[in-house]
Design an enzyme around this catalytic site. Structure first.
Site, short mmCIF file in Angstrom:
data_model
loop_
_atom_site.label_atom_id
_atom_site.label_comp_id
_atom_site.label_asym_id
_atom_site.label_seq_id
_atom_site.Cartn_x
_atom_site.Cartn_y
_atom_site.Cartn_z
CB SER A 1 -0.97 -0.04 1.19
OG SER A 1 -1.97 0.94 1.06
CG ASP B 1 -7.31 -2.56 -2.76
OD1 ASP B 1 -7.90 -1.80 -1.96
OD2 ASP B 1 -6.08 -2.75 -2.73
CG HIS C 1 -5.86 -2.34 0.85
ND1 HIS C 1 -5.28 -1.98 -0.33
CD2 HIS C 1 -5.16 -1.70 1.83
CE1 HIS C 1 -4.28 -1.15 -0.10
NE2 HIS C 1 -4.17 -0.98 1.20
#
Length: 229
Positions: free
Chosen positions: A125, A179, A210
Site C-alpha cells: 500500500s 480492493d 486490500h
C-alpha cells in the site's frame, strides 16, 4: 541531502547466518514493522541465500484524510490522488522524507557488507508507493522491487526523474481485484505507465480486497529467489 537524521527503529529477521542479501519491507498506513514479519517463513526462500529482512516503523504523522489523526505513515494523504483526481497535489515533501529514510536504510546495509545490487525494496500500500518512488530514482541498481496493493506516486514525473541505474530492475506488482482502498483501475494505470517506460513488470491479480493472498506470498518468494540467484 540535508543533515536531518532519518534513522528509524526497525525489526530485523535473518533466514540464516551471515546474509549477503537484504529486503527492506515498508508497511502500509497505520500499521507498523510487525505487519509483515509473519510471512517470512511462508516465502519458501532458497537456503543457499540467507536474507536479512528489515521492517522499519514509519514515523508518526497527521493524516489529512483521516481527520488529521496521528498514525504511522510514510507521507500524508490529503485526498485520493490514486483515483486520478485532476489538479490534486500529492505530499511530495513527505515522500521525499521517506525516500531519504529508505536510502539511509540501504546505506546501513551497505556498511554491513550487503551491496545495493543484493537488496530488494518491498512495500504494501503506502509502503509500496514509497518503494516504487525511491527505487526507480536510485542511482545504484537494486536486485528488485516488490509493490503490493499500491499505486505509482507522481507517475507523470517518472519519465523525467527515473534513474537509468534501475531501468532494467524487475518489479513484482500484485493487486487485489476487489480492493476498496486502491482501486484495481489505479493499479492497472500505474502498471501501464511502468510498462510504457519499458520497465519489466511481473503483474499478478488476486480475488481479494486490500490484503495479501496465500498464493501471492508464494509468488513473492519465487520472485525473491529469482532476484537473488
Amino acid at each position: 541531502m540535508d543533515s536531518k537524521n532519518y534513522s528509524l527503529e526497525c525489526i530485523e529477521k535473518q533466514t540464516g547466518p551471515n546474509p549477503k542479501h537484504a529486503i527492506i519491507w515498508l508497511h502500509g498506513l497505520g500499521a507498523d514493522g510487525n505487519d509483515f514479519v509473519p510471512i517470512v517463513p511462508e516465502l519458501n526462500l532458497d537456503h543457499n541465500y540467507p536474507v536479512r529482512f528489515i521492517f522499519p516503523h514509519a514515523p508518526h504523522r497527521s493524516i489529512t484524510v483521516n481527520g488529521g489523526m496521528v498514525m504511522r505513515g510514510w507521507y500524508d494523504i490529503v485526498g485520493l490522488p490514486i483515483l486520478g483526481e485532476s489538479g490534486f497535489e500529492e505530499d511530495r515533501s513527505g515522500m521525499v522524507e521517506s525516500q531519504h529514510i529508505v536510502n539511509e536504510l540501504i546505506s546501513k546495509q551497505n556498511n554491513q557488507g550487503i551491496p545495493t545490487s543484493n537488496i530488494i525494496l518491498a512495500g504494501f500500500s503506502q509502503g509500496g508507493a514509497v518503494a516504487l518512488y525511491t527505487g526507480l530514482r536510485m542511482n545504484e541498481r537494486l536486485a528488485g522491487i516488490i509493490a503490493l496493493s499500491t499505486y505509482l506516486p507522481f507517475g507523470s514525473m517518472l519519465e523525467k526523474e527515473q534513474n537509468p541505474a534501475n531501468s532494467n530492475t524487475s518489479i513484482f506488482y500484485a493487486h487485489g481485484v476487489m480492493d476498496p482502498v486502491i482501486n484495481i483501475s489505479a493499479a492497472m494505470l500505474s502498471r501501464n505507465i511502468l510498462q510504457g517506460l519499458s520497465y519489466e513488470v511481473e503483474w499478478k491479480t488476486y480475488p481479494i480486497p486490500h490484503s495479501v493472498h496465500p498464493e501471492e506470498i508464494l509468488s513473492i518468494g519465487q520472485f525473491i529467489n529469482k532476484s537473488f540467484s
